[in-house]
Design an enzyme around this catalytic site. Structure first.
Site, PDB file in Angstrom:
ATOM      1  N   GLU A  90       3.882  18.499   3.556  1.00 47.16           N
ATOM      2  CA  GLU A  90       4.430  19.854   3.445  1.00 47.16           C
ATOM      3  C   GLU A  90       5.940  19.851   3.675  1.00 47.16           C
ATOM      4  O   GLU A  90       6.683  20.552   2.994  1.00 47.16           O
ATOM      5  CB  GLU A  90       3.726  20.800   4.428  1.00 47.16           C
ATOM      6  CG  GLU A  90       2.213  20.931   4.229  1.00 47.16           C
ATOM      7  CD  GLU A  90       1.792  21.334   2.816  1.00 47.16           C
ATOM      8  OE1 GLU A  90       2.618  21.875   2.058  1.00 47.16           O
ATOM      9  OE2 GLU A  90       0.626  21.086   2.459  1.00 47.16           O
ATOM     10  N   HIS A 117       7.810  18.714   0.608  1.00 40.47           N
ATOM     11  CA  HIS A 117       8.038  19.780  -0.369  1.00 40.47           C
ATOM     12  C   HIS A 117       9.331  20.521  -0.013  1.00 40.47           C
ATOM     13  O   HIS A 117      10.165  20.791  -0.871  1.00 40.47           O
ATOM     14  CB  HIS A 117       6.885  20.788  -0.357  1.00 40.47           C
ATOM     15  CG  HIS A 117       5.634  20.325  -1.062  1.00 40.47           C
ATOM     16  ND1 HIS A 117       5.651  19.615  -2.247  1.00 40.47           N
ATOM     17  CD2 HIS A 117       4.330  20.512  -0.754  1.00 40.47           C
ATOM     18  CE1 HIS A 117       4.395  19.387  -2.622  1.00 40.47           C
ATOM     19  NE2 HIS A 117       3.587  19.898  -1.741  1.00 40.47           N
ATOM     20  N   HIS A 169       4.491  17.026  -6.120  1.00 41.36           N
ATOM     21  CA  HIS A 169       3.344  16.120  -5.970  1.00 41.36           C
ATOM     22  C   HIS A 169       3.547  14.885  -6.837  1.00 41.36           C
ATOM     23  O   HIS A 169       4.054  14.979  -7.953  1.00 41.36           O
ATOM     24  CB  HIS A 169       2.048  16.836  -6.369  1.00 41.36           C
ATOM     25  CG  HIS A 169       1.670  17.907  -5.396  1.00 41.36           C
ATOM     26  ND1 HIS A 169       1.253  19.151  -5.764  1.00 41.36           N
ATOM     27  CD2 HIS A 169       1.675  17.898  -4.038  1.00 41.36           C
ATOM     28  CE1 HIS A 169       1.012  19.871  -4.676  1.00 41.36           C
ATOM     29  NE2 HIS A 169       1.262  19.138  -3.628  1.00 41.36           N
ATOM     30  N   TYR A 171      -2.277  13.683  -4.609  1.00 42.58           N
ATOM     31  CA  TYR A 171      -3.583  14.280  -4.347  1.00 42.58           C
ATOM     32  C   TYR A 171      -4.638  13.185  -4.247  1.00 42.58           C
ATOM     33  O   TYR A 171      -4.488  12.103  -4.815  1.00 42.58           O
ATOM     34  CB  TYR A 171      -3.986  15.184  -5.513  1.00 42.58           C
ATOM     35  CG  TYR A 171      -3.469  16.610  -5.448  1.00 42.58           C
ATOM     36  CD1 TYR A 171      -2.676  17.067  -4.408  1.00 42.58           C
ATOM     37  CD2 TYR A 171      -3.809  17.509  -6.452  1.00 42.58           C
ATOM     38  CE1 TYR A 171      -2.223  18.379  -4.376  1.00 42.58           C
ATOM     39  CE2 TYR A 171      -3.365  18.828  -6.422  1.00 42.58           C
ATOM     40  CZ  TYR A 171      -2.569  19.258  -5.381  1.00 42.58           C
ATOM     41  OH  TYR A 171      -2.138  20.546  -5.359  1.00 42.58           O
TER      42      TYR A 171
HETATM   43 ZN   LIG Z   1       1.485  19.814  -1.748  1.00 38.90          ZN
END
Ligand SMILES: [Zn+2]
Length: 387
Positions: free
Chosen positions: A162, A165, A171, A214
């Site tokens: 986080e 970001h 991502h 991810y």
């Molecule tokens: Zn994320």
């Protein structure tokens, strides 16, 4: 089209459906499911949907700022000393334990890069950590929230995810070149979070082990149906949240034009050596190796050691810390000259090795290896079989 996707996403995020999803995926009732990045948007969308657009699950963009993916102005400023200070204020809603987890995760970033998370005092632009699981993309100015939450969004790597970001990272599987490295299985995806962006990739390779990647089953419509499959080898692990990968560190240092010599050693055992080894190491350098292994003590041994000798080892030296920062307790204080060195054992699962050199005199340097504490004395069964 974007609006339609947004509507779909909001629809998807209805709390009742979310609860169903969590129960369905895990086959037992839980409060927060592993797909919490998106799940926890519910709360935030409710609060601020008039001014915030959602992008890729947990990234929030101010409306009209989608192009910020390639932004320069959204980077945090660098001060004259070459450090990028990011002021952070953590909501008092977090417990002392939670605050220590957050501090530990941020400390790792501060140790290995020129980005330094500092306690916010009076700075205008800062990160405010509150409950949730999301972040804005890059610096947006003023107080910007980052959402973190235990039970799904507070592993070391999730905290760093986080925060990354907020530093300006997308991502990993959204990179412009991702189709060469992963296959997106659209028919298994429940929400449209798997887009690709025209990203700047900093000249650094695609990284399956990034905290920004991810996992294979994130946002899947059913158990066992992957949404992302690495190619050509589908069994390459993706989605780890144990901590920054070596390339995550390199990318932060490159994006912020830092002159840092830092590596992460995440495997259960390995070796490393001084730059140019066995040729002489460079003058005026300072390198760090962060050894981070899973739930085990670390055993470090120097195989060869030859550094410039000086009184108090104030010229060139090795120093080893029991933890992930230079503020951690010292395991081996400044050491120089010729070996042998005592072996060093960390009490936890992280150890930081610092190698500093001054402006004169070099030597061949060192080579060191590390392993989990007790495995080194007892050969694994496989080794016996081979003999
Ligand atoms: Zn994320």
């Amino acid at each position: 089209d974007h609006l339609r996707k947004l509507k779909m996403m909001k629809y998807f995020l209805l709390p009742s459906q979310l609860a169903f999803l969590c129960n369905f995926v895990l086959s037992k009732p839980v409060q927060v499911c592993p797909c919490s990045e998106t799940a926890l948007h519910v709360h935030f969308l409710h609060l601020a949907e008039s001014e915030i657009a959602v992008h890729e699950g947990d990234i929030l963009l101010r409306r009209g700022q989608r192009s910020a993916i390639n932004c320069e102005s959204c980077l945090w400023p660098k001060s004259q000393d070459g450090l990028v200070k990011v002021p952070v204020n953590i909501s008092s809603d977090f417990s002392l334990t939670e605050r220590s987890w957050i501090a530990d995760a941020l400390q790792e970033v501060s140790t290995l890069t020129c980005v330094k998370f500092v306690n916010r005092t009076t700075e205008t632009d800062y990160v405010y950590v509150e409950h949730g699981c999301w972040s804005y993309f890059g610096k947006i100015g003023g107080r910007q929230a980052v959402g973190l939450m235990k039970n799904g969004c507070m592993d070391k790597g999730a905290i760093q995810h986080e925060m990354n970001h907020a530093l300006g990272f997308i991502h990993e599987q959204a990179r412009s070149d991702r189709d060469k490295f992963v296959k997106i299985v659209w028919e298994h995806i429940m929400a449209g979070n798997f887009g690709k962006v025209k990203s700047k990739n900093l000249g650094l390779p695609y990284d399956y082990s990034s905290v920004m990647h991810y996992g294979a089953y994130d946002f899947s419509s059913a158990p066992g149906k992957p949404t992302i499959v690495p190619i050509p080898n589908p069994s390459v692990p993706i989605g780890q949240r144990e901590g920054l990968s070596n390339l995550d560190v390199a990318k932060i240092n490159k994006l912020y034009k830092c002159n840092c010599c830092s590596s992460v050693l995440p495997k259960p055992k390995g070796s490393f050596s001084s730059v140019n080894y066995p040729s002489p190491y460079p003058n005026n350098s300072n390198c760090l190796w962060l050894i981070r292994i899973r739930q085990s003590k670390i055993f470090l041994q120097f195989e060869t050691f030859d550094l410039q000798t000086s009184s108090d080892c104030s010229s060139d030296y090795i120093k080893v810390y029991n933890g992930n920062s230079k503020n951690s307790p010292v395991l081996l204080d400044k050491y120089c000259g010729k070996g042998p060195l005592p072996s060093v054992v960390a009490s936890g699962s992280t150890m930081l090795v610092e190698f500093a050199t001054d402006e004169t005199v070099t030597a061949t340097g060192f080579r060191a290896s590390y392993s989990q504490r007790f495995k080194i004395q007892v050969p694994a069964p496989k080794d016996f079989e081979r003999f």
